[in-house]
Design a protein around this motif. Structure first.
Motif, mmCIF file in Angstrom:
data_model
loop_
_atom_site.group_PDB
_atom_site.id
_atom_site.type_symbol
_atom_site.label_atom_id
_atom_site.label_comp_id
_atom_site.label_asym_id
_atom_site.label_seq_id
_atom_site.Cartn_x
_atom_site.Cartn_y
_atom_site.Cartn_z
ATOM 1 N N ALA A 110 -39.244 5.062 112.740
ATOM 2 C CA ALA A 110 -40.094 3.884 112.543
ATOM 3 C C ALA A 110 -41.537 4.314 112.252
ATOM 4 O O ALA A 110 -42.208 3.746 111.375
ATOM 5 C CB ALA A 110 -40.042 2.992 113.774
ATOM 6 N N TYR A 111 -42.018 5.317 112.971
ATOM 7 C CA TYR A 111 -43.357 5.848 112.700
ATOM 8 C C TYR A 111 -43.437 6.393 111.279
ATOM 9 O O TYR A 111 -44.409 6.138 110.548
ATOM 10 C CB TYR A 111 -43.678 6.949 113.705
ATOM 11 C CG TYR A 111 -44.947 7.724 113.391
ATOM 12 C CD1 TYR A 111 -46.169 7.306 113.892
ATOM 13 C CD2 TYR A 111 -44.915 8.863 112.589
ATOM 14 C CE1 TYR A 111 -47.336 8.015 113.607
ATOM 15 C CE2 TYR A 111 -46.066 9.564 112.304
ATOM 16 C CZ TYR A 111 -47.277 9.145 112.815
ATOM 17 O OH TYR A 111 -48.427 9.838 112.507
ATOM 18 N N GLY A 112 -42.419 7.154 110.876
ATOM 19 C CA GLY A 112 -42.402 7.719 109.529
ATOM 20 C C GLY A 112 -42.417 6.647 108.456
ATOM 21 O O GLY A 112 -43.109 6.773 107.438
ATOM 22 N N LEU A 113 -41.664 5.564 108.671
ATOM 23 C CA LEU A 113 -41.657 4.465 107.704
ATOM 24 C C LEU A 113 -43.034 3.818 107.603
ATOM 25 O O LEU A 113 -43.497 3.488 106.509
ATOM 26 C CB LEU A 113 -40.623 3.418 108.124
ATOM 27 C CG LEU A 113 -39.159 3.780 107.869
ATOM 28 C CD1 LEU A 113 -38.238 2.735 108.498
ATOM 29 C CD2 LEU A 113 -38.874 3.897 106.376
ATOM 30 N N GLY A 114 -43.695 3.653 108.749
ATOM 31 C CA GLY A 114 -45.048 3.096 108.726
ATOM 32 C C GLY A 114 -46.009 3.986 107.957
ATOM 33 O O GLY A 114 -46.829 3.501 107.162
ATOM 34 N N ALA A 115 -45.913 5.290 108.183
ATOM 35 C CA ALA A 115 -46.781 6.235 107.469
ATOM 36 C C ALA A 115 -46.491 6.220 105.977
ATOM 37 O O ALA A 115 -47.414 6.298 105.146
ATOM 38 C CB ALA A 115 -46.595 7.642 108.035
#
Length: 275
Positions: free
Chosen positions: A114-119
């Motif tokens: 989820a963090y990677g998708l946000g980035a």
């Protein structure tokens, strides 16, 4: 709650003898090593310095999962060992089922994906709305340097210390949030993953600033995260790590051409023009 506390005490004793988690520890190390070898094959030579394109979403997600496996799993050895020990103390049958540990790791991974998708979405928006922000001959050095400085300042913040303490005290976590079964393991893994994101989001943001395909920075940040989470006095490393990041951030912003551990993206632009 009493049962979990009792299991945690038994797990602590078992961890002290180094018994129940050795197999999982070796499995995690083997998986992380495999991910590093995969990264060397897939990402070797792809580092174009700051502003390296993230490619399309499927390719990014595949690379992100490889990076997470290589970078984050070594620093999770304490948690995985503790989880295996608590499982064994509570239910030997559950401890023998790989699906329970897999569920915990999967929940942890969901938080970081989820963090990677946000980035990824943030990077996409910046490139679409204001590409000059990442252009190395314009605002790129200032932006990259600012990310490193912010990461350095976050290292000595109270939020960082709270999250880092949570990452370093697995038995306390399991005593408070224990859930049974595979779904419970996913829930616990996700909850712990959120704490880990809170602890390391700024260090991982550095990867996007200096070049998402940089194996040098991958190794360096992996070392930082492992040291602060796993080593006995790891919390005391916050200030040295913060100092390093701030110095590097200022160096990149002021004199990007001389900054070490960094590839010059203008070199790749020149090569492309030459072709």
């Amino acid at each position: 709650m009493r049962a979990v506390l009792s299991a945690s005490r038994s797990a602590a004793s078992a961890l002290g003898r180094g018994q129940p988690a050795l197999g999982w520890t070796m499995a995690v190390l083997a998986l992380s090593l495999s991910a590093w070898l995969c990264a060397l094959v897939l990402m070797g030579g792809m580092d174009e310095g700051p502003g390296t394109p993230l490619h399309n979403l499927p390719v990014f997600l595949a690379g992100w999962v490889v990076m997470l496996t290589a970078m984050m799993l070594p620093s999770e050895l304490n948690y995985i060992a503790a989880f295996a020990a608590v499982l064994r103390s509570r239910d030997r049958a559950s401890a023998a089922r790989p699906s329970v540990m897999t569920s915990f790791v999967a929940g942890y991974g969901i938080a970081w994906v989820a963090y990677g998708l946000g980035a990824y979405l943030l990077d996409l928006a910046i490139r679409a709305v204001s590409p000059e922000m990442i252009a190395w001959n314009r605002a790129g050095p200032s932006l990259a340097g600012s990310v490193l400085i912010i990461a350095g300042l976050f290292q000595v913040s109270s939020l960082k210390q709270v999250c880092l303490t949570g990452c370093r005290t697995p038995l306390s976590f399991f005593a408070r949030y224990w859930r049974e079964g595979n779904f419970g393991a996913v829930t616990m893994g996700f909850r712990h993953g959120l704490v880990c994101v809170g602890c390391c989001w700024a260090l991982m943001a550095v990867m996007f600033a200096v070049g998402a395909m940089s194996l040098t920075w991958m190794a360096l940040l992996t070392l930082f995260m492992f040291a602060e989470k796993v080593l006995p006095k790891g919390q005391k490393l916050a200030t040295p790590i913060a100092s390093f990041l701030c110095v590097m951030g200022i160096w990149i912003a002021v004199s990007p051409g001389t900054a070490p551990l960094l590839k010059d993206p203008m070199m790749f632009a020149s090569i492309c023009r030459g072709l």
